[in-house]
Write an enzyme that holds these catalytic residues in place. Structure first.
Site, PDB file in Angstrom:
ATOM      1  N   LEU A  65       0.851  -1.188   0.000  1.00 40.06           N
ATOM      2  CA  LEU A  65       0.000   0.000   0.000  1.00 40.06           C
ATOM      3  C   LEU A  65       0.889   1.241   0.000  1.00 40.06           C
ATOM      4  CD1 LEU A  65      -3.352   0.398   1.824  1.00 40.06           C
ATOM      5  CD2 LEU A  65      -1.817   2.321   1.630  1.00 40.06           C
ATOM      6  N   ASP A  66       1.921   1.204   0.815  1.00 40.08           N
ATOM      7  CA  ASP A  66       2.878   2.317   0.862  1.00 40.08           C
ATOM      8  C   ASP A  66       4.219   1.788   0.369  1.00 40.08           C
ATOM      9  OD1 ASP A  66       4.317   4.580   1.360  1.00 40.08           O
ATOM     10  OD2 ASP A  66       4.072   4.541   3.537  1.00 40.08           O
ATOM     11  N   LYS A  67       4.337   1.683  -0.943  1.00 39.36           N
ATOM     12  CA  LYS A  67       5.516   1.020  -1.524  1.00 39.36           C
ATOM     13  C   LYS A  67       6.794   1.798  -1.280  1.00 39.36           C
ATOM     14  CE  LYS A  67       3.295  -1.710  -5.057  1.00 39.36           C
ATOM     15  NZ  LYS A  67       3.706  -3.108  -5.169  1.00 39.36           N
ATOM     16  N   THR A  87       6.946  -3.259  -1.354  1.00 37.46           N
ATOM     17  CA  THR A  87       8.254  -3.774  -1.685  1.00 37.46           C
ATOM     18  C   THR A  87       9.106  -2.697  -2.357  1.00 37.46           C
ATOM     19  OG1 THR A  87       7.486  -6.056  -1.918  1.00 37.46           O
ATOM     20  CG2 THR A  87       9.468  -5.489  -3.137  1.00 37.46           C
ATOM     21  N   ASN A 112      -4.326  -7.064  -8.889  1.00 30.86           N
ATOM     22  CA  ASN A 112      -3.295  -6.104  -9.282  1.00 30.86           C
ATOM     23  C   ASN A 112      -2.141  -6.809  -9.973  1.00 30.86           C
ATOM     24  OD1 ASN A 112      -0.468  -5.760  -7.811  1.00 30.86           O
ATOM     25  ND2 ASN A 112      -1.878  -6.749  -6.370  1.00 30.86           N
ATOM     26  N   GLY A 115       3.602  -4.845 -10.411  1.00 28.49           N
ATOM     27  CA  GLY A 115       4.961  -5.206 -10.828  1.00 28.49           C
ATOM     28  C   GLY A 115       6.048  -4.383 -10.157  1.00 28.49           C
ATOM     29  N   PHE A 116       5.907  -4.199  -8.842  1.00 27.48           N
ATOM     30  CA  PHE A 116       6.948  -3.502  -8.052  1.00 27.48           C
ATOM     31  C   PHE A 116       7.275  -2.112  -8.600  1.00 27.48           C
ATOM     32  CE2 PHE A 116       9.164  -7.698  -6.490  1.00 27.48           C
ATOM     33  CZ  PHE A 116       8.098  -7.926  -5.626  1.00 27.48           C
ATOM     34  N   SER A 180       5.558 -12.298  -5.015  1.00 25.86           N
ATOM     35  CA  SER A 180       4.713 -11.500  -5.903  1.00 25.86           C
ATOM     36  C   SER A 180       4.529 -12.273  -7.203  1.00 25.86           C
ATOM     37  CB  SER A 180       5.352 -10.148  -6.215  1.00 25.86           C
ATOM     38  OG  SER A 180       4.661  -9.568  -7.307  1.00 25.86           O
ATOM     39  N   ASN A 182       3.777 -10.900  -9.957  1.00 27.26           N
ATOM     40  CA  ASN A 182       3.879  -9.945 -11.062  1.00 27.26           C
ATOM     41  C   ASN A 182       5.296  -9.614 -11.490  1.00 27.26           C
ATOM     42  OD1 ASN A 182       1.017  -9.671 -11.054  1.00 27.26           O
ATOM     43  ND2 ASN A 182       1.208  -8.364  -9.242  1.00 27.26           N
ATOM     44  N   THR A 183       6.265 -10.316 -10.937  1.00 31.02           N
ATOM     45  CA  THR A 183       7.653 -10.179 -11.381  1.00 31.02           C
ATOM     46  C   THR A 183       8.082 -11.560 -11.868  1.00 31.02           C
ATOM     47  OG1 THR A 183       8.162  -8.353  -9.906  1.00 31.02           O
ATOM     48  CG2 THR A 183      10.030  -9.666 -10.643  1.00 31.02           C
ATOM     49  N   LYS A 222       8.127 -13.856   2.945  1.00 34.91           N
ATOM     50  CA  LYS A 222       6.707 -13.824   2.575  1.00 34.91           C
ATOM     51  C   LYS A 222       6.441 -14.780   1.425  1.00 34.91           C
ATOM     52  CE  LYS A 222       2.973 -10.624   1.459  1.00 34.91           C
ATOM     53  NZ  LYS A 222       2.596  -9.199   1.468  1.00 34.91           N
ATOM     54  N   ASN A 251       0.852 -13.860   0.207  1.00 32.47           N
ATOM     55  CA  ASN A 251       0.715 -12.858  -0.841  1.00 32.47           C
ATOM     56  C   ASN A 251      -0.596 -13.112  -1.597  1.00 32.47           C
ATOM     57  OD1 ASN A 251       1.516 -10.831  -2.792  1.00 32.47           O
ATOM     58  ND2 ASN A 251       3.624 -11.255  -2.171  1.00 32.47           N
ATOM     59  N   GLY A 302      -7.348 -11.521   2.922  1.00 28.15           N
ATOM     60  CA  GLY A 302      -8.803 -11.611   3.011  1.00 28.15           C
ATOM     61  C   GLY A 302      -9.424 -11.218   4.330  1.00 28.15           C
ATOM     62  N   TYR A 323      -4.701  -5.442   3.844  1.00 24.06           N
ATOM     63  CA  TYR A 323      -4.584  -4.460   2.760  1.00 24.06           C
ATOM     64  C   TYR A 323      -5.961  -4.220   2.134  1.00 24.06           C
ATOM     65  CZ  TYR A 323      -2.735  -2.075  -1.422  1.00 24.06           C
ATOM     66  OH  TYR A 323      -2.459  -1.171  -2.415  1.00 24.06           O
TER      67      TYR A 323
HETATM   68  C1  LIG Z   1      -2.392  -3.331  -4.957  1.00 28.21           C
HETATM   69  C2  LIG Z   1      -1.573  -4.307  -4.163  1.00 28.21           C
HETATM   70  C3  LIG Z   1      -0.186  -4.202  -4.158  1.00 28.21           C
HETATM   71  C4  LIG Z   1       0.586  -5.098  -3.422  1.00 28.21           C
HETATM   72  N1  LIG Z   1       1.945  -4.964  -3.405  1.00 28.21           N
HETATM   73  C5  LIG Z   1       2.696  -5.782  -2.622  1.00 28.21           C
HETATM   74  C6  LIG Z   1       4.089  -5.603  -2.521  1.00 28.21           C
HETATM   75  O1  LIG Z   1       4.682  -4.692  -3.106  1.00 28.21           O
HETATM   76  N2  LIG Z   1       4.785  -6.467  -1.748  1.00 28.21           N
HETATM   77  C7  LIG Z   1       4.188  -7.482  -1.049  1.00 28.21           C
HETATM   78  O2  LIG Z   1       4.869  -8.224  -0.342  1.00 28.21           O
HETATM   79  N3  LIG Z   1       2.860  -7.663  -1.110  1.00 28.21           N
HETATM   80  C8  LIG Z   1       2.099  -6.833  -1.875  1.00 28.21           C
HETATM   81  N4  LIG Z   1       0.745  -7.008  -1.931  1.00 28.21           N
HETATM   82  C9  LIG Z   1       0.118  -8.142  -1.204  1.00 28.21           C
HETATM   83  C10 LIG Z   1      -0.436  -7.735   0.150  1.00 28.21           C
HETATM   84  O3  LIG Z   1       0.584  -7.310   1.010  1.00 28.21           O
HETATM   85  C11 LIG Z   1      -1.192  -8.920   0.796  1.00 28.21           C
HETATM   86  O4  LIG Z   1      -0.264  -9.963   1.011  1.00 28.21           O
HETATM   87  C12 LIG Z   1      -2.317  -9.442  -0.071  1.00 28.21           C
HETATM   88  O5  LIG Z   1      -2.997  -8.385  -0.710  1.00 28.21           O
HETATM   89  C13 LIG Z   1      -3.345 -10.234   0.752  1.00 28.21           C
HETATM   90  O6  LIG Z   1      -3.920  -9.446   1.760  1.00 28.21           O
HETATM   91  P1  LIG Z   1      -5.353  -8.704   1.614  1.00 28.21           P
HETATM   92  O7  LIG Z   1      -6.330  -9.728   1.140  1.00 28.21           O
HETATM   93  O8  LIG Z   1      -5.646  -8.167   2.983  1.00 28.21           O
HETATM   94  O9  LIG Z   1      -5.162  -7.616   0.604  1.00 28.21           O
HETATM   95  C14 LIG Z   1      -0.054  -6.125  -2.678  1.00 28.21           C
HETATM   96  C15 LIG Z   1      -1.447  -6.224  -2.685  1.00 28.21           C
HETATM   97  C16 LIG Z   1      -2.216  -5.321  -3.405  1.00 28.21           C
HETATM   98  C17 LIG Z   1      -3.716  -5.454  -3.381  1.00 28.21           C
END
Ligand SMILES: Cc1cc2nc3c(=O)[nH]c(=O)nc-3n(C[C@H](O)[C@H](O)[C@H](O)COP(=O)(O)O)c2cc1C
Length: 346
Positions: A65-67, A87, A112, A115-116, A180, A182-183, A222, A251, A302, A323
């Site tokens: 959320l706060d990258k 990340t 989403n 992609g970092f 992730s 997406n990478t 993670k 994740n 979730g 998140y």
């Molecule tokens: C838009 C978005 C961006 C995310 N970016 C990252 C990330 O940069 N690094 C990471 O470890 N997880 C990332 N996540 C995963 C979340 O940290 C979390 O593991 C995942 O969304 C499951 O939790 P939630 O269902 O409460 O969202 C991202 C999730 C979302 C929705």
């Protein structure tokens, strides 16, 4: 009626990433001004010791959320016990082309494929150093590291070592993100030999850093929810073999079973939110069975209610992160989850 009932339709009228950017920019701009009183929530006190750290309560903000770590105090004011930012990648990079974030409101979910997107390690560390009030009030700050998209697979470990070295002096804990979707090839790091090599090198670099900086910093890994029990057991054994301090599960998922047929369900990327709850809880149960009592597990995926947060603890987690629930339920979810977990102890 909560303020978020008014704000949510406005935000949901915008493109998801635009809504995210606007909110974060506002919080970042106002976090050190008297205006922060408008969104500050009382923090539920429910202290717990995990991996040698004292968490003021058991609810944290999940990574992503706060990258760039630009908003730790603003987000911390919502009542979190801990905030994980990142990340972060060693070098700045833009991530995938937009649009790359989609709402599935009927399922309380997001997809989403960011992609970092990252401003890079230097800007990230500078931001983290500027955080004041959250830490001063005992909040725990986790720093989450990853790799640049252009770094070839055979140099992947180098990116993590650069990340670890850069964030180490500023972190309460470090999270190594190998999950992730997406990478390209990132999740391959969860496999046997690759995981062994990565964890071995991270662990020896951490030992050097601990000596150099005279401080202990727990390191968490993670993992993805798209693993079977056998794969989880192999990962658990590697974590223990390399004396990794804890695991964050999970994740986002590549599975679409729970959202099939909904608008945007076929977008590429990771699915988060309500449909992930049971999948990630299952991974937590397998982890707890494999790791035994006392090994730190952070449960994420979730959580949209206090009850969901409790289900993570019941599955074996020590701490919970959120998140997507924050997008759908608003800041009141933080206090609701923290007080539900506090009640569990009584
Ligand atoms: C838009 C978005 C961006 C995310 N970016 C990252 C990330 O940069 N690094 C990471 O470890 N997880 C990332 N996540 C995963 C979340 O940290 C979390 O593991 C995942 O969304 C499951 O939790 P939630 O269902 O409460 O969202 C991202 C999730 C979302 C929705």
């Amino acid at each position: 009626m909560h303020a978020y009932d008014v704000v949510r339709p406005l935000l949901f009228g915008l493109d998801p990433e635009q809504a995210h950017d606007l909110t974060l920019q506002a919080l970042a701009g106002l976090q050190h001004t008297p205006a922060s009183a408008f969104w500050s929530h009382r923090r539920i006190a429910d202290p717990v010791l995990v991996a040698g750290l004292r968490f003021p309560n058991r609810v944290g903000l999940a990574a992503g959320l706060d990258k760039n770590g630009a908003c730790i105090d603003g987000l911390g004011a919502l009542g979190f016990g801990f905030i994980e930012v990142g990340t972060v990648t060693p070098l700045a990079q833009g991530g995938n082309p937009r649009p790359r974030m989609f709402r599935l409101p009927q399922a309380n979910a997001l997809i989403n494929r960011l992609g970092f997107n990252s401003h890079g390690l230097q800007a990230f560390v500078a931001n983290v150093q500027r955080a004041r009030s959250f830490r001063a009030a005992g909040g725990i700050v986790g720093l989450n590291i990853g790799k640049n998209a252009v770094t070839p697979i055979e140099r992947t470990v180098d990116d993590y070592l650069i990340g670890l070295e850069g964030v180490f002096p500023h972190a309460d804990y470090v999270c190594v993100n190998i999950s992730s979707p997406n990478t390209q090839n990132l999740r391959e790091l969860q496999r046997d030999a690759a995981l062994d090599a990565l964890l071995g090198r991270l662990q020896s670099r951490r030992a050097e850093l601990q000596a150099r900086h005279s401080r202990q910093v727990p390191m968490f890994v993670k993992i993805a929810p798209d693993l079977d029990e056998g794969q989880v057991q192999v990962i658990a054994a590697a974590l223990q073999r390399h004396a990794i301090d804890g695991v964050i599960a999970s994740n986002t998922t590549l599975s679409r079973t729970a959202v099939a047929g909904l608008p945007h369900a076929d977008e590429a990327g990771g699915l988060s939110g309500a449909p992930l709850l049971h999948l990630s809880n299952q991974v937590i149960r397998w982890l707890r069975a494999a790791l035994g009592d006392g090994y730190p597990i952070i449960g994420v995926g979730g959580v949209l209610s206090g009850e969901d947060a409790c289900s993570k603890i019941a599955a074996g987690a020590d701490l919970v992160q959120i998140y997507t629930g924050l997008i759908y339920k608003g800041p009141a979810l933080v206090g609701a989850a923290a007080s539900a977990l506090q009640r569990l102890r009584r």
